[in-house]
Scaffold this active site. Sequence first.
Site, PDB file in Angstrom:
ATOM      1  N   CYS A 142       0.861  -1.191   0.000  1.00 22.31           N
ATOM      2  CA  CYS A 142       0.000   0.000   0.000  1.00 22.31           C
ATOM      3  C   CYS A 142       0.892   1.233   0.000  1.00 22.31           C
ATOM      4  O   CYS A 142       1.951   1.227   0.620  1.00 22.31           O
ATOM      5  CB  CYS A 142      -0.890  -0.012   1.254  1.00 22.31           C
ATOM      6  SG  CYS A 142      -2.183   1.252   1.235  1.00 22.31           S
ATOM      7  N   CYS A 146      -0.924   3.906   7.188  1.00 21.85           N
ATOM      8  CA  CYS A 146      -1.734   4.095   8.383  1.00 21.85           C
ATOM      9  C   CYS A 146      -0.997   3.388   9.516  1.00 21.85           C
ATOM     10  O   CYS A 146      -0.548   2.245   9.352  1.00 21.85           O
ATOM     11  CB  CYS A 146      -3.135   3.524   8.174  1.00 21.85           C
ATOM     12  SG  CYS A 146      -3.947   4.286   6.752  1.00 21.85           S
TER      13      CYS A 146
HETATM   14 FE1  SF4 Z   1      -3.383   1.018   3.241  1.00 23.49          FE
HETATM   15 FE2  SF4 Z   1      -4.173   2.384   5.414  1.00 23.49          FE
HETATM   16 FE3  SF4 Z   1      -5.887   0.693   4.208  1.00 23.49          FE
HETATM   17 FE4  SF4 Z   1      -3.763  -0.251   5.572  1.00 23.49          FE
HETATM   18  S1  SF4 Z   1      -5.509   0.866   6.416  1.00 23.49           S
HETATM   19  S2  SF4 Z   1      -4.462  -0.938   3.553  1.00 23.49           S
HETATM   20  S3  SF4 Z   1      -2.202   1.334   5.121  1.00 23.49           S
HETATM   21  S4  SF4 Z   1      -4.989   2.573   3.331  1.00 23.49           S
END
Ligand code: SF4
Length: 409
Positions: A142, A146
């Site tokens: 990703c 986060c």
């Molecule tokens: Fe990506 Fe944030 Fe979703 Fe995790 S929570 S998959 S880091 S966007």
Amino acid sequence: MTSTAAIVSSGAGRRPPALSDMNRPSLIGMTRAELGEALAEAGVPAKQIGMRVAQLWHWIYVRGAGDFDQMSNVSKDLRQILCERYSLALPQIVSEQVSVDGTRKWLLRFPAEGAGRPVEIETVYIPETGRGTLCVSSQVGCTLACTFCHTGTQRLVRNLTTGEIVGQILLARQQLGDFPDAQTPTGAIVPGTGRLVSNIVMMGMGEPLFNFDNVKQGLLIASDGEGISLSKRRITLSTSGVVPMIERSGKEIGCMLAISLHGVRDDLRDELVPINKKWPIAELLAACRAYPGLSNAKRITFEYVMLRGVNDSLAEARELVRLLKGIPAKINLIPFNPWPGSPYACSDWQTIERFAEVVNRAGYASPIRTPRGRDIFAACGQLKSASERLGKSERGQAEAFPAKTTAPL
Ligand code: SF4
Ligand code: SAH
């Protein structure tokens, strides 16, 4: 992993694609128009193309054919030509794990795209009494980071193609026996009635709205009435808040929407969900209010991960309810699922219940999401594969080296 969870297979399942499979484009994930072009290239006369496309669509998506030879109403000659040029290969299963609660997690491998390496992602199946939900990945890794999410610690390797997104659905259906004439594995925990894969959530690895075109085409195939035929009400796309794509997602896909909110103040959300710095809470909620098709029957789900001492005060619960006023919404409180090295702890149960009470009193029913598949590391936010992004120098050599083998957990 606890001793009661099981690794059902490792490197088993479908055979790995033979070398020749890799040189043949897959028909899985093509639109009808693209399938038509593929057939034209294979020499099918123009006036037969519509009929042949319908046949292929039916065999691939309704019957789950993994082999052209199963297509009994397609002439032997055409089956032979198609087999020489195209593939119906599903993702290769590196491992399958089954939780004590019946949740299944597959580590899947896809061939290299261009100069890259083969990549791996995870797909999770969550059986409940009345439904079976498949949690599908949209990217390898990703771009976002986060702070509470395991996938966020893995850099983006690449977007998944439409075929790889749809391939996850077909593979799960095949493994679970969710096609006509297919066998469900003995002892598998599946819903008592209805389809075994009845719901799809784009909540696996990656940010689906950063891979919009492929996710869109994949979900349109999943909801196509002559194929997989899942209602758009049973398909949910979860986003961390890619505001400019929210409207298009409603208009062009028309599925249910989930928003990873997790914080009610910009200073905190900037830290937890860093995309908030680009599109802060007020802009995100404005896009939600304008989501096409929104009504009390078609609500947006707001996800809120419960992090001990970080975002779990009663004042924040009240603020959450206040912020969402006027938006047809559901609230999903997700107990934080830990992963090795994660910097947070899950709120204690009493705190979650008190928070939920505030949310309940505001008219939102049953907001706490039961964690599933924690023993096999399959719960929300625990997915991560060992696929790595290539540095520039490695990229040149990629084809010369064998793929890195990833050991299951
Ligand atoms: Fe990506 Fe944030 Fe979703 Fe995790 S929570 S998959 S880091 S966007
Ligand atoms: N990228 C998309 C979809 C994948 S994440 C998104 O962020 O919405 C699916 C959900 O799991 C999101 O709500 C995400 O915030 C949540 N999540 C991530 N890590 C988690 C964790 N460790 N515990 C609980 N939920 C988590």
